[in-house]
Each structure stands twice: as structure tokens, then as C-alpha cells.
Write an enzyme that holds these catalytic residues in place. Sequence first.
Site, PDB file in Angstrom:
ATOM      1  CG  ASN A 200     -41.243  12.521 -32.335  1.00 29.54           C
ATOM      2  OD1 ASN A 200     -40.436  12.761 -31.450  1.00 29.54           O
ATOM      3  ND2 ASN A 200     -41.757  11.301 -32.525  1.00 29.54           N
TER       4      ASN A 200
ATOM      5  CB  ILE B 164     -44.490   0.118 -27.577  1.00 27.43           C
ATOM      6  CG1 ILE B 164     -43.986   0.257 -29.010  1.00 27.43           C
ATOM      7  CG2 ILE B 164     -43.500  -0.647 -26.709  1.00 27.43           C
ATOM      8  CD1 ILE B 164     -42.750   1.119 -29.167  1.00 27.43           C
TER       9      ILE B 164
ATOM     10  CE  LYS C  51     -53.102   9.654 -24.998  1.00 29.57           C
ATOM     11  NZ  LYS C  51     -52.171  10.707 -25.412  1.00 29.57           N
TER      12      LYS C  51
ATOM     13  CE  LYS D 128     -51.786   4.924 -25.423  1.00 26.78           C
ATOM     14  NZ  LYS D 128     -50.622   4.989 -26.304  1.00 26.78           N
TER      15      LYS D 128
HETATM   16  O1  C5P Z   1     -51.200   7.495 -27.571  1.00 33.64           O
HETATM   17  P1  C5P Z   1     -50.096   8.412 -27.150  1.00 33.64           P
HETATM   18  O2  C5P Z   1     -48.946   8.428 -28.100  1.00 33.64           O
HETATM   19  O3  C5P Z   1     -50.510   9.782 -26.764  1.00 33.64           O
HETATM   20  O4  C5P Z   1     -49.583   7.741 -25.770  1.00 33.64           O
HETATM   21  C1  C5P Z   1     -48.411   8.074 -25.151  1.00 33.64           C
HETATM   22  C2  C5P Z   1     -47.899   6.916 -24.355  1.00 33.64           C
HETATM   23  O5  C5P Z   1     -47.968   5.710 -25.083  1.00 33.64           O
HETATM   24  C3  C5P Z   1     -46.431   7.089 -24.049  1.00 33.64           C
HETATM   25  O6  C5P Z   1     -46.172   6.428 -22.825  1.00 33.64           O
HETATM   26  C4  C5P Z   1     -45.755   6.405 -25.217  1.00 33.64           C
HETATM   27  O7  C5P Z   1     -44.443   5.987 -24.914  1.00 33.64           O
HETATM   28  C5  C5P Z   1     -46.684   5.232 -25.450  1.00 33.64           C
HETATM   29  N1  C5P Z   1     -46.774   4.779 -26.859  1.00 33.64           N
HETATM   30  C6  C5P Z   1     -46.305   3.542 -27.197  1.00 33.64           C
HETATM   31  N2  C5P Z   1     -46.409   3.089 -28.496  1.00 33.64           N
HETATM   32  C7  C5P Z   1     -47.004   3.849 -29.435  1.00 33.64           C
HETATM   33  C8  C5P Z   1     -47.509   5.122 -29.094  1.00 33.64           C
HETATM   34  C9  C5P Z   1     -47.367   5.562 -27.801  1.00 33.64           C
HETATM   35  O8  C5P Z   1     -45.749   2.832 -26.359  1.00 33.64           O
HETATM   36  N3  C5P Z   1     -47.102   3.396 -30.664  1.00 33.64           N
END
Ligand code: C5P
Length: 399
Positions: A209, A306, A337, A341
Amino acid sequence: MSLSTKRILLGISGGIAAYKSADLVRRLKERGADVRVVMTTSAKEFITPLTLQALSGNPVGDSLLDPSAEAAMGHIELAKWAELIVVAPASANLIAKVAAGIADDLLTTLILASAAPLALAPAMNQQMYKAKATQDNLTRLSARGVALWGPNGGEQACGDVGPGRMQEPLELVAQAEALFGPKPLAGKTLVLTAGPTREPLDPVRYLSNHSSGKMGFAIAKAAAEMGAEVTLIAGPVNLATPVGVKRIDVSSALDMHQTALSYAPGTDLFIGCAAVADYRPVASAEHKIKKSSDTLTVEMVKNPDIISDVAALGQRPTLVVGFAAETQDVEQYARRKLERKGLDLIAANAVGNGLAFGTDDNQLTLITPTETQVLPTASKAELAKMLLENLAKQLSKKP
Ligand code: C5P
């Protein structure tokens, strides 16, 4: 008086930007600094020692072999006196000499003889700045802990356009203030992820990306300046490692996941700034995929989240902070979110209106389970500071 009683040695090397050094002396003095100026021989072709003597209120050094100057304050004494050495402008030649450890005049000798932090404000023609030799020298200096303040890009005195303009005096002053400023994150550990990930399709191709990593690198830099011990887990980006930051380069989401989970336990802060790919190809082909058919279907599988896994750790970092880039209903989606999370704070930004990806400016809203704070549109560097100040406050309230 943010620089009250700070002893700053200002080195001036030869370049048209030297006219701005006079203003820099004034600005440093206004903030209470005690400034002594040392000039190279060529700097004196651009600005007179008399001007700098009048503005600094101190004699200006220019020669290693001047008995009267040595009798007043010898060069070793001056090297010990300095709490910070700033060279502005720092010419390509000066940078090369410092990188090589050459000490053939007063300024380069002082730099070698001083234990004070050194900051260089490069100023030169854009082609000289881009030259491999200069870039190699800057990389070496940066790896040695020398701070590089600038350069800025734009129109140059010679008519060229590009990087190589000296930072403005007030920008340089702000960096000196940050260097001497309060260290609200002293003794704190921060692990953060930044940049994109690359999900391999075959040995030569990947899905990725547009994340530039700029926001994450700005946070790493600001956190190190605020005294934190910073580990930056970086996806593939084209950015220099900020001074004092430990950087670990990773490529895929799985690499980043494994690295984050090994560094995050027991830390004070974890910030997930990376644009992690949500999916990866189920398998990376062993050999280059041939264009034998008109369509290609790639089966994808979800990557681990992550930040969710970090937030669920037994030895969870005290604060886990995420980012949310949204194109609509920013706060509502970000808040969801945050909850899903298990985060302590989420920094939400609207994307798609010229801000966020790849830009230098950004707009952030900080959302916690109980509060919403809208930060003004600002540079990523300034926003990084505002975010970290908020987090430092929260950490100070934790037992
Ligand atoms: O779910 P989304 O990608 O929108 O969430 C964004 C947040 O989650 C950011 O802080 C990003 O670094 C983290 N993230 C992550 N691992 C992933 C997807 C997003 O740590 N696979």
C-alpha cells in the site's frame, strides 16, 4: 527563556545561507542562550565576524593559531565549554570533513575535541546535496548520533529547485529547544510499528500500500527527543532512522507480527502506526508466476491483527495505541476499533482529502474510552509531539 544559560557554540561554514546565521544568533540569545561563534575562512566571505561578534556579545573565533584568542579561551577549553555545537550553515565540504574526522581549522578541531551533542544544518546546492558522497557522509554522521537539522527543499540562491536550503532560524531554534527541553518520556520504553507491509505473491512480486511511514518515523523521532527508549519496527520505507532510535526492518505482516510480539511485552508504550496489509496470498509461489492465462485469481488469507495481539499479551504494554484511517464517520468507526482491538487510545484521521498518506501534514483526533480530543491540522512532527505529550500524561497517572 527556553534556552536560559545554555552554552551554544555556533559554527558557520561557507555558504550563502550564512546571512541567516546572524538572525539565528539573535534568536538563540533572545531565548537566553550564551552563544559563541566560530567561523571557517570561507564563511567570512559571506558575513563578517564583526556582525556576529556584535550580535553574540562574544569574540568570534576563526583561527586555530591565534595566540591572543588561545590566551582568552583556548580551543580545548571552548570545546569543553559548549553544551551543544550547531553548525549552520553546514556546507558539503564541512560535512565531508566532519564525517572523515578531519581537524584542519578551528571549527573542525572543536567538533572533534568536544563531547557535546553536534547538530548540522546542511545548506548547499541540491545536486551537491544529492551527490552520493554527501549522502554517504550524512548517513555515516547520522549513524554516529549527529543530529541533522534539515535541509528544507525549495528554490535555491543559484536558481535550482530541490533539497538543500538551510532550515530557517526559528526552525533551528525549535530543534535546539527540543534537545534541551523537558524529557517527559525519560525512562519509558516505546515500541512502534510504521510504514507498509509487503505480502509476497512470488519471488519477485508483492502486494502493498501507499503508506510512507512518515507519521511513525515522526513519532519515533519525537519520542526519542522526549527521552524514551524507542524500538521502531519499520516496513519497507525510504526514510532515515531518527537519531537515538533502534530500528528493525521487516517486510511482511507476519514478520512485523512476530517482531512486535517479541519486543512489546513489558514495555510502557506500544503504538501501531503501520498500515498492515489485511490479507496475504495464501502461499507465495516458489517461482515467478507466468502470464499464461488472461485472468489470475489469488487466494488470500487474513493476516493476524498485530495490535490486537499486543493488547491481549500477558505482559501487556501499559498503553496500547492504534491509528485509524477512515474516509467517513471517522469518530464512530475509530471508537468501534478502539473497543474491538482492546486499545487505550486510537488516533483517528480522515483520509482522502489531501491529508494522511504520503503528506507532511495530517489531522488527528485522539479517542480514548472516555474522551475525544481534536488536534489541529499540523505537520506530522508537531502532531507526533502532541500525541506523545498526551500519552506521557496518561503514563504519569499510572502506578
Ligand atoms: O483495522 P485497521 O487496519 O483499520 O486498524 C488500524 C490499526 O490497527 C493501526 O494501528 C494498525 O497499525 C493496526 N493493525 C495491526 N495489524 C493489522 C491491521 C492493523 O496492528 N493486521
